[in-house]
Scaffold this motif. Structure first.
Motif, short mmCIF file in Angstrom:
data_model
loop_
_atom_site.label_atom_id
_atom_site.label_comp_id
_atom_site.label_asym_id
_atom_site.label_seq_id
_atom_site.Cartn_x
_atom_site.Cartn_y
_atom_site.Cartn_z
N ALA A 3 19.32 72.63 45.05
CA ALA A 3 19.54 71.61 44.02
C ALA A 3 20.89 70.93 44.16
O ALA A 3 21.05 69.74 43.84
CB ALA A 3 19.39 72.22 42.62
N TYR A 4 21.89 71.68 44.64
CA TYR A 4 23.23 71.10 44.78
C TYR A 4 23.25 69.98 45.81
O TYR A 4 24.20 69.17 45.85
CB TYR A 4 24.23 72.19 45.17
N GLY B 19 11.47 60.11 34.43
CA GLY B 19 10.18 60.68 34.79
C GLY B 19 9.45 59.83 35.80
O GLY B 19 8.90 60.35 36.79
N TYR B 20 9.44 58.52 35.59
CA TYR B 20 8.75 57.63 36.53
C TYR B 20 9.48 57.56 37.87
O TYR B 20 8.84 57.42 38.93
CB TYR B 20 8.61 56.24 35.92
N ILE B 21 10.81 57.66 37.85
CA ILE B 21 11.56 57.70 39.10
C ILE B 21 11.21 58.95 39.89
O ILE B 21 11.00 58.90 41.12
CB ILE B 21 13.08 57.65 38.82
N LEU B 22 11.11 60.09 39.20
CA LEU B 22 10.71 61.33 39.87
C LEU B 22 9.29 61.23 40.43
O LEU B 22 8.98 61.78 41.49
CB LEU B 22 10.81 62.50 38.89
N PRO C 178 21.39 63.89 41.86
CA PRO C 178 20.71 62.86 41.05
C PRO C 178 19.30 63.29 40.62
O PRO C 178 18.91 63.08 39.46
CB PRO C 178 20.67 61.65 41.99
N GLY C 179 18.55 63.89 41.53
CA GLY C 179 17.21 64.36 41.19
C GLY C 179 17.25 65.49 40.18
O GLY C 179 16.41 65.55 39.26
#
Length: 214
Positions: A62-63, A119-122, A67-68
């Motif tokens: 995750a690091y 959410g939509y970006i993901l 951004p995600g």
């Protein structure tokens, strides 16, 4: 109360009952068993697993994707906020507040606008990422679309509570989400806590978590 509201309550009850069944199944499995000699503190391991271990610098990768990670955190906040608003929507005082002249309640739709965009970006990231796309299945997309749209409709409901069609559309969206939730990955709402408990127990027992900073 509108008929659609009764249907939404019924869908929520079905959802909660289904999740409770999953919870009972987890409880029946009993506590984790480790045949090795105990060398640590399982309580501290479980606490660490649900707190510090969730920070991006302590996760496997995750690091590398801050951004995600941040978008995912905001997305989850929006989901819990939307669920709270669903409950509050059945109370007259809340509906009077969002329909009143005091515009401070508009802060909530602004927050939800940000979280549902996350959410939509993901969703787009999953659809077009060469790393994530091969690992994704239809449930991943459906779950994201339903949850993001749930936040979107919650935002619209707060902005237009008196619109003739908005309350109906909002509760229809809630019904769809609640009925799907126990069927797909969204039921990790229950399994998440069990998974973190087992993980913390295992590494706490073996004295790996919490990390020794000395």
């Amino acid at each position: 109360m509108l008929i659609i509201q009764y249907l939404a309550i019924a869908a929520a009850v079905i959802c909660l009952c289904s999740l409770f069944v999953f919870f009972l199944r987890i409880i029946r499995l009993g506590k984790p068993k480790d045949l090795s000699e105990k060398s640590g503190d399982t309580g501290k391991g479980i606490l660490y697993s649900n707190t510090v271990a969730m920070m991006p610098q302590n996760k496997e990768s995750a690091y590398l994707h801050i951004p995600g990670y941040a978008a995912g955190m905001l997305f989850h906040i929006g989901t819990f906020l939307s669920a709270l608003i669903f409950v509050l929507s059945f109370f007259p005082f809340f509906n009077r507040w969002i329909s009143g002249p005091d515009k401070i309640h508009l802060i909530i739709p602004v927050i939800l606008a940000v979280t549902c965009i996350c959410g939509y970006i993901l969703l787009l990231r999953r659809a077009f990422s060469k790393d994530l796309k091969p690992l994704s299945n239809p449930d991943d997309y459906i779950s994201n679309i339903l949850t993001s749209t749930f936040q979107l409709f919650t935002m619209l409901y707060l902005l237009m509570p008196s619109c003739c069609c908005m309350p109906t559309a909002y509760y229809v969206m809630c019904i769809i989400l609640f009925l799907y939730l126990p069927l797909g990955k969204l039921r990790h709402l229950v399994y998440y806590f069990a998974a973190r408990y087992h993980l913390g127990f295992f590494y706490g027992w073996r004295n790996v978590w919490p990390k020794n900073e000395d």
